[in-house]
Structures are given as C-alpha cells and as structure tokens.
Design a protein around this motif. Structure first.
Motif, PDB file in Angstrom:
ATOM      1  N   PHE A   1       0.824  -1.194   0.000  1.00  0.00           N
ATOM      2  CA  PHE A   1       0.000   0.000   0.000  1.00  0.00           C
ATOM      3  C   PHE A   1       0.868   1.258   0.000  1.00  0.00           C
ATOM      4  CE2 PHE A   1      -3.110   2.958   1.974  1.00  0.00           C
ATOM      5  CZ  PHE A   1      -4.007   2.914   0.938  1.00  0.00           C
ATOM      6  N   PHE A   2       1.960   1.212   0.761  1.00  0.00           N
ATOM      7  CA  PHE A   2       2.905   2.336   0.727  1.00  0.00           C
ATOM      8  C   PHE A   2       3.422   2.542  -0.684  1.00  0.00           C
ATOM      9  CE2 PHE A   2       4.549   1.954   5.392  1.00  0.00           C
ATOM     10  CZ  PHE A   2       3.303   2.341   5.822  1.00  0.00           C
ATOM     11  N   ILE A   3       3.884   1.420  -1.246  1.00  0.00           N
ATOM     12  CA  ILE A   3       4.521   1.480  -2.556  1.00  0.00           C
ATOM     13  C   ILE A   3       3.525   1.918  -3.627  1.00  0.00           C
ATOM     14  CG2 ILE A   3       5.394  -0.084  -4.347  1.00  0.00           C
ATOM     15  CD1 ILE A   3       7.462   0.862  -2.321  1.00  0.00           C
ATOM     16  N   LEU A   4       2.289   1.458  -3.475  1.00  0.00           N
ATOM     17  CA  LEU A   4       1.266   1.795  -4.469  1.00  0.00           C
ATOM     18  C   LEU A   4       1.097   3.298  -4.590  1.00  0.00           C
ATOM     19  CD1 LEU A   4      -1.133   0.980  -6.324  1.00  0.00           C
ATOM     20  CD2 LEU A   4      -2.556   1.285  -4.346  1.00  0.00           C
ATOM     21  N   ILE A   5       1.013   3.962  -3.442  1.00  0.00           N
ATOM     22  CA  ILE A   5       0.788   5.408  -3.470  1.00  0.00           C
ATOM     23  C   ILE A   5       1.936   6.095  -4.215  1.00  0.00           C
ATOM     24  CG2 ILE A   5       0.487   7.465  -2.038  1.00  0.00           C
ATOM     25  CD1 ILE A   5      -1.878   5.514  -2.024  1.00  0.00           C
ATOM     26  N   ALA A   6       3.160   5.651  -3.915  1.00  0.00           N
ATOM     27  CA  ALA A   6       4.315   6.246  -4.601  1.00  0.00           C
ATOM     28  C   ALA A   6       4.299   5.911  -6.080  1.00  0.00           C
ATOM     29  CB  ALA A   6       5.600   5.768  -3.958  1.00  0.00           C
ATOM     30  N   ALA A   7       3.884   4.672  -6.413  1.00  0.00           N
ATOM     31  CA  ALA A   7       3.856   4.272  -7.817  1.00  0.00           C
ATOM     32  C   ALA A   7       2.823   5.084  -8.575  1.00  0.00           C
ATOM     33  CB  ALA A   7       3.550   2.783  -7.935  1.00  0.00           C
ATOM     34  N   GLU A   8       1.693   5.317  -7.925  1.00  0.00           N
ATOM     35  CA  GLU A   8       0.653   6.116  -8.585  1.00  0.00           C
ATOM     36  C   GLU A   8       1.074   7.568  -8.720  1.00  0.00           C
ATOM     37  OE1 GLU A   8      -3.335   3.622  -7.379  1.00  0.00           O
ATOM     38  OE2 GLU A   8      -2.744   5.314  -6.162  1.00  0.00           O
ATOM     39  N   MET A   9       1.963   7.991  -7.805  1.00  0.00           N
ATOM     40  CA  MET A   9       2.453   9.359  -7.903  1.00  0.00           C
ATOM     41  C   MET A   9       3.338   9.533  -9.124  1.00  0.00           C
ATOM     42  SD  MET A   9       3.452  10.295  -4.058  1.00  0.00           S
ATOM     43  CE  MET A   9       2.547  11.535  -3.183  1.00  0.00           C
ATOM     44  N   THR A  10       4.150   8.525  -9.410  1.00  0.00           N
ATOM     45  CA  THR A  10       5.104   8.701 -10.505  1.00  0.00           C
ATOM     46  C   THR A  10       4.524   8.307 -11.858  1.00  0.00           C
ATOM     47  OG1 THR A  10       6.037   6.565  -9.962  1.00  0.00           O
ATOM     48  CG2 THR A  10       7.197   8.474  -9.154  1.00  0.00           C
ATOM     49  N   GLY A  11       3.775   7.228 -11.918  1.00  0.00           N
ATOM     50  CA  GLY A  11       3.363   6.815 -13.260  1.00  0.00           C
ATOM     51  C   GLY A  11       1.980   6.239 -13.314  1.00  0.00           C
ATOM     52  N   ALA A  12       0.952   7.048 -13.090  1.00  0.00           N
ATOM     53  CA  ALA A  12      -0.403   6.525 -13.214  1.00  0.00           C
ATOM     54  C   ALA A  12      -1.321   7.663 -13.624  1.00  0.00           C
ATOM     55  CB  ALA A  12      -0.877   5.919 -11.905  1.00  0.00           C
TER      56      ALA A  12
ATOM     57  N   ALA B   1      -4.675   7.303 -12.583  1.00  0.00           N
ATOM     58  CA  ALA B   1      -5.795   7.169 -11.666  1.00  0.00           C
ATOM     59  C   ALA B   1      -5.258   6.651 -10.347  1.00  0.00           C
ATOM     60  CB  ALA B   1      -6.844   6.209 -12.223  1.00  0.00           C
ATOM     61  N   GLY B   2      -6.051   6.774  -9.317  1.00  0.00           N
ATOM     62  CA  GLY B   2      -5.636   6.272  -8.015  1.00  0.00           C
ATOM     63  C   GLY B   2      -5.361   7.399  -7.040  1.00  0.00           C
ATOM     64  N   LEU B   3      -5.313   7.040  -5.767  1.00  0.00           N
ATOM     65  CA  LEU B   3      -5.180   8.046  -4.716  1.00  0.00           C
ATOM     66  C   LEU B   3      -3.839   8.775  -4.768  1.00  0.00           C
ATOM     67  CD1 LEU B   3      -6.810   6.048  -1.831  1.00  0.00           C
ATOM     68  CD2 LEU B   3      -7.669   8.141  -2.822  1.00  0.00           C
ATOM     69  N   GLY B   4      -2.786   8.012  -5.092  1.00  0.00           N
ATOM     70  CA  GLY B   4      -1.465   8.627  -5.186  1.00  0.00           C
ATOM     71  C   GLY B   4      -1.452   9.681  -6.275  1.00  0.00           C
ATOM     72  N   TRP B   5      -2.127   9.369  -7.362  1.00  0.00           N
ATOM     73  CA  TRP B   5      -2.210  10.321  -8.461  1.00  0.00           C
ATOM     74  C   TRP B   5      -2.922  11.588  -8.013  1.00  0.00           C
ATOM     75  CZ3 TRP B   5      -6.500  12.351 -10.951  1.00  0.00           C
ATOM     76  CH2 TRP B   5      -6.205  13.121 -12.083  1.00  0.00           C
ATOM     77  N   ILE B   6      -3.986  11.432  -7.230  1.00  0.00           N
ATOM     78  CA  ILE B   6      -4.725  12.606  -6.755  1.00  0.00           C
ATOM     79  C   ILE B   6      -3.813  13.505  -5.921  1.00  0.00           C
ATOM     80  CG2 ILE B   6      -6.527  13.378  -5.188  1.00  0.00           C
ATOM     81  CD1 ILE B   6      -8.345  11.524  -6.148  1.00  0.00           C
ATOM     82  N   VAL B   7      -3.072  12.893  -5.001  1.00  0.00           N
ATOM     83  CA  VAL B   7      -2.169  13.683  -4.158  1.00  0.00           C
ATOM     84  C   VAL B   7      -1.146  14.417  -5.018  1.00  0.00           C
ATOM     85  CG1 VAL B   7      -0.435  13.577  -2.353  1.00  0.00           C
ATOM     86  CG2 VAL B   7      -2.421  12.148  -2.201  1.00  0.00           C
ATOM     87  N   HIS B   8      -0.569  13.670  -5.939  1.00  0.00           N
ATOM     88  CA  HIS B   8       0.476  14.236  -6.778  1.00  0.00           C
ATOM     89  C   HIS B   8      -0.070  15.383  -7.622  1.00  0.00           C
ATOM     90  CE1 HIS B   8       4.433  14.089  -8.387  1.00  0.00           C
ATOM     91  NE2 HIS B   8       3.990  14.050  -9.624  1.00  0.00           N
ATOM     92  N   ASN B   9      -1.253  15.142  -8.195  1.00  0.00           N
ATOM     93  CA  ASN B   9      -1.910  16.143  -9.016  1.00  0.00           C
ATOM     94  C   ASN B   9      -2.223  17.398  -8.208  1.00  0.00           C
ATOM     95  OD1 ASN B   9      -4.904  16.806 -10.518  1.00  0.00           O
ATOM     96  ND2 ASN B   9      -3.047  16.585 -11.727  1.00  0.00           N
ATOM     97  N   ALA B  10      -2.701  17.175  -6.999  1.00  0.00           N
ATOM     98  CA  ALA B  10      -3.028  18.311  -6.139  1.00  0.00           C
ATOM     99  C   ALA B  10      -1.762  19.096  -5.814  1.00  0.00           C
ATOM    100  CB  ALA B  10      -3.685  17.829  -4.851  1.00  0.00           C
TER     101      ALA B  10
END
Lengths: 261, 317
Positions: B195-206, B208-217
């Motif tokens: 789950f930790f890794i997922l958020i970071a993965a979504e931040m860098t290359g996705a 959709a997903g919660l990590g993407w939302i944070v990164h986008n914000a």
C-alpha cells in the motif's frame, strides 16, 4: 550458531553464494548468446563496466553519499525519539501509555507518501523533507520493538533487583536495557531496511540527487545499463546495511541466540 | 472481558482523547489564523474538500482503483508465495536450501527499480502496477511461509503418518493449518508495504488512483486537496489493517498471541469467527474487487474519451 551441523567452510560459502554466482553466469550467458534482448536486459559485464565508469568519475560516490547521509540522519533522529518513547510506553508510565498509544497506533499507519506531499509543503524541497520522511518510516519499528522489549522483561528479575535495593536508574541500566536489547536490535534492523527501502521512491519523487534520482533519470532517458547498475547498487547497499546490523546484533546481544522475530 | 462501569466511561476518553485534542487544535489553529492557511487548511475545510471530491464522484473511483490494485496484487503474492514456499520447503528441500540466498537478494531489489522494466515488458496499463505490488508482497509471504514450514512440529507429522494418513491428507490436515498463520502474518506485512509502494507508484506513473490525486493536487498547488486525499489514504490504510487483524483473530484463533512488533500496543482478544460472518466477509471482498475492476475500466474509458470534460482528470475549482 551451527554447532550441531558440521559443515566445511567451502560448503558454507557455496551455500551462501553458489546460487547467486550461478544466476549471474546464466544471466551473462543468456545475454551473450542473444537470448535476452540487449535493449531490455543489460548483462552483468555491462553492469560492471558502467559501475567502473561511475566509480572513476565520482558519480557513484557523490550520489551514494547523498542517499546514505539522508538515510543516516533520518534513522538517527528516529532512534533518538523512538527508543526513549518506546521505553516509556513499555510500562514505566502506565497512564501515559493508555493515553498516547491509541494515537501512536493511528499515526503509525500513516502512509509516508501521503505525508510526503505535506512534508514538501511544510519543509520545502530541500534535504529536510526527505530526512523527515525517513524519520517517519523508521520511527515505528523502533518504537514498537522498544516498547515490546520493555514489556517482555521478566517481572521476577525486576522484583529481585528491587528487593536487593537497586535504584530505578540501575534497574533500567542493568535489567531493562539488557533484557530488551534483542528486541531493540531487531527493531533497529527492520527500521534500517525500511528507511533505505523508502528512501528510493522518496528521491524519485522529489530530489535531484541520490540513488533514487539515478534510477528515475535512467528510466526517463531509457538508459538500460544505468538502470541495471543502479538497481544492483541499491541491492548491494541493502545487503551491506543488513549485514552491518546483523553483525552489530551478534556483537552486542551475545547472551541471547534467537530473538524470535 | 467485562469492564467496570467507571472504566467503560473513561475508556473512550483515554482512547480517543488525544486524537480528538489533536483535531481540535488543528481546527482552532486554522480558525484563528495561527498558522498560514495556505500551508495548513483547517480540519473543517479538509473535510469539506473531501465531501466535494466525493460529490464530484471521482474520489470514489480513485479510491476503488487503488484498493483493487492492492487486493489483486496481494492475492497474486499470496498464491505464488505460498506455492513457491511449499515447493521449495517441502517438495524440493535441497533445491530450496540452495536457492534461498538468491531469493534473499531478490527480496532486496527495490520495486521502483523494476517498475521501468515491467513497463517495457507489460505495457503501460494496469499489469505493471499490480505486478509491482505482487512483487513487494511476495517476499514477506514467501519467507514467513518458509519459516512456518520449518517450524512445523515434527511430532505432528509423525503422528499423522503413524495413523496412516496419505501425503495429500497430511498436506491438507497438518501442513496447511500449521503454516496458515505464518502466511497470514507475511501477507499483513506485505499488504502494508504494497500500500505504501502503491501510493508512490501512482504518484510517478499513473493516471488514476489516490497517489495520483495527491500528486496532481501538489502539482496544481491545491493544498486542501493534498490534505483531503491524504486523509483518505490514511483512513484506507487504517481500515485495511483493522480488517486484516479482524480476519486473523477470527481465523487463527488458536494461534498463540504472536507479539509481532506492530501489535505490541494492541489488546489481544481472539474468538472464532462464525461461518456466517466469514461468508459475509468473503462476499464483501468479492464485491469490492468486482466494483473496483469496473471502476478501473471506467477510469480508463473516461481518460481515453475526448468528450469527457477535463475536470474529471484535473480537478480545479
């Protein structure tokens, strides 16, 4: 450790490195006979070449040193906060524990990457946001294991010490710390591994130097040899850190063979 | 465990008091402008943003996308880790003995370094993200399952054998129940890491997903959205963990209270889960996965649909 299992040094080393060496040989062969496409897979020889090139021009030392410094500061901060707090939670202040442990349990499950954006907001893009994140991820294993260690102290030993008239300080020093050292060390080992593990994505997200940056830079520029070399380097550091902590544990906690963790 | 009336009254206070205090301080510091609002929006504003994000219906989509990725990744990791450990621990112990150091090295490979390679091999879709989670969760499952296999009481195996149990019976009646708690413990560590890794993965290359939302914000400097999505991530992680503890205490009620570091602060009470609850839990998980897959497909479709307003992707006020 293995007194009952008489093995020659050769078998021991073969056990430790045999499969790894075999794996590398197979990998090299697969690359040499073009079984693995060169555009996707870098051979071990290419990795060694890149490594030597980096070592020659100072690139390697610079980025490794930056990453290790960040990990080190975060880790030391976590030890400085986590160990005393864990000891307090472990039962020396009962009311304090029942008050603060629900909060800590909740905080311990915070996702470090959700916090990372906040850290960047609060501490800026500099070193401190990365150090703060490493501190956060390594704090929890240290804290939990320290409190577990104190909880697992044999009550009889404390009673004995008290009946012999030891002061609280010397009970802490002579009984609590030695009994909980095994747990403490396993917490430190977990924390060091987690710190280094989480440092890489943190550096990928918001850094312009360090091992994580090296990986993402290779990825963006599609430099396959650099990508593999960086990966190998990170694995190497991970192994080194783990070995270091195992060594320290074996040197310090000599009276206990198995931590059970 | 019965509580005295006085304790029953004070317990919630001691349990949630500090947390509530923290929230109140957070809110008041925002209300009275003690801290810069552009760095730390007040609690009520964060909640308001969360509600707005839910109303625009995209927070639900992204939450489900993240949750489904974790669940599928975890399932893959548990299945492959268990099979691998049984193969190497029981069927071919000498091979396992030789290969174990190699697997230890594999476990140290940072998933981030693998991500670009997985993208090369599996394309940009869901596969590399799920596989990376599976990779992260695989090693804790594998190693703790292996440890569980080594810890099986030999007397139990001998007993089963002397009673004439076949190999398959021994496998079902002794080996699986004996190793299941270790596998579950591994899975818990694995899902947390994943789950930790997922958020970071979504931040860098996705996309959709919660990590993407944070990164986008963060990229758009929408501070209240950073806090709102952070809050959702924290709550989701917390829910997953509590859910797994609930399942563990229900399924492995016979296990000794294993004091893994993380649970040292938790009260220990284990009672057997009722078959009905178990069915309900299984059904819920299945429904969540199904819903999540639907949401992933929807998110993908919306992303590729030029008629959809960009608001869906980059949400601005």
């Amino acid at each position: 450790m293995s007194t009952f299992k008489q093995e020659s040094i050769f078998t021991n080393y073969f056990y430790k490195f045999g499969s790894l060496v075999l794996f590398i040989i197979v990998w090299q062969l697969a690359c040499s006979i073009k079984l693995a496409p060169e555009t996707f897979v870098a051979s071990p020889l290419v990795i060694v070449k890149t490594f030597l090139k980096w070592a020659g021009n100072g690139f390697l030392v610079k980025h490794s040193l930056i990453s290790l410094t960040r990990a080190f500061y975060g880790f030391i901060l976590a030890v400085a906060v986590g160990v005393p707090l864990g000891f307090m939670l472990g039962g020396w202040f009962k009311n304090f524990e029942s008050l603060i442990s629900p909060l800590l349990r909740f905080l311990g499950q915070f996702n470090p990457f959700a916090l990372f954006s906040v850290f960047m907001l609060l501490f800026g893009l500099g070193e401190f946001s990365k150090v703060a994140m490493i501190f956060w991820v390594s704090l929890w294993p240290i804290l939990y294991n320290a409190s577990l260690g104190v909880k697992s102290v044999e009550p009889l030993h404390i009673k004995l010490a008290r009946s012999m008239g030891l002061t609280r300080i010397s009970i802490l020093w002579r009984i609590v710390i030695p009994s909980s050292a095994a747990f403490l060390f396993s917490g430190l080992r977990q924390a060091s591994a987690t710190a280094f593990f989480m440092l890489i994505p943190a550096e990928m997200l918001g850094a312009s130097r360090g091992l994580g940056w090296m990986i993402i830079n290779a990825q963006i520029n599609y430099q396959i040899p650099q990508l593999y070399t960086g990966t190998a380097l990170i694995v190497g550091f991970g192994l080194l850190i783990d070995t270091l902590f195992k060594f320290l544990e074996a040197k310090v906690v000599t009276w206990r063979q198995d931590t059970g963790l | 465990m019965k509580l005295s009336p006085k304790k029953a009254l004070t317990r919630p206070v001691t349990r949630y008091g500090l947390l509530a205090l923290l929230v109140i301080v957070w809110e008041l510091s925002g209300r009275f402008n003690l801290v810069d609002q552009s760095f730390l929006p007040s609690f009520s504003e964060t909640i308001a943003t969360t509600v707005v994000m839910f109303q625009k219906s995209f927070l639900f989509t992204h939450t489900m996308v993240s949750l489904t990725r974790v669940m599928i990744g975890l399932c893959l990791a548990v299945v492959s880790g268990t099979i691998l450990s049984y193969l190497l621990g029981r069927v071919l112990p000498s091979v396992g003995w030789t290969l174990e150091p190699l697997f230890r090295v594999f476990g140290l490979i940072n998933p981030y370094c693998l991500f670009p390679l997985l993208v090369v091999f599996f394309g940009l879709g869901e596969a590399p993200k799920i596989l990376i989670l599976a990779w992260v969760a695989l090693w804790p499952v594998f190693f703790s399952s292996l440890a569980g296999l080594k810890d099986i009481d030999p007397a139990l195996l001998q007993l089963a054998r002397s009673m004439g149990a076949s190999k398959i019976q021994i496998f079902y009646k002794v080996i699986i129940p004996a190793t299941a708690p270790s596998i579950f413990n591994g899975a818990r560590i694995g899902v947390e890491m994943a789950f930790f890794i997922l958020i970071a993965a979504e931040m860098t290359g996705a996309t959709a997903g919660l990590g993407w939302i944070v990164h986008n914000a963060g990229a758009l400097y929408q501070v209240s959205r950073i806090y709102a999505s952070g809050l959702i991530i924290v709550l989701l992680g917390f829910t997953i963990n509590r859910f797994l503890i609930f399942v563990r205490d229900g399924l492995f009620f016979w296990g000794r209270a294993s004091l893994s570091g993380r649970d040292s602060l938790l009260p220990q009470n284990r009672t057997r889960i009722s078959p009905l609850t178990l069915k309900a839990v299984t059904l819920t998980v299945a429904v969540v996965i199904g819903l999540g897959i639907y949401q992933i497909i929807m998110a993908e479709a919306k992303l590729n649909d030029p008629t959809v307003i960009p608001e869906y992707r980059v949400w601005t006020e």
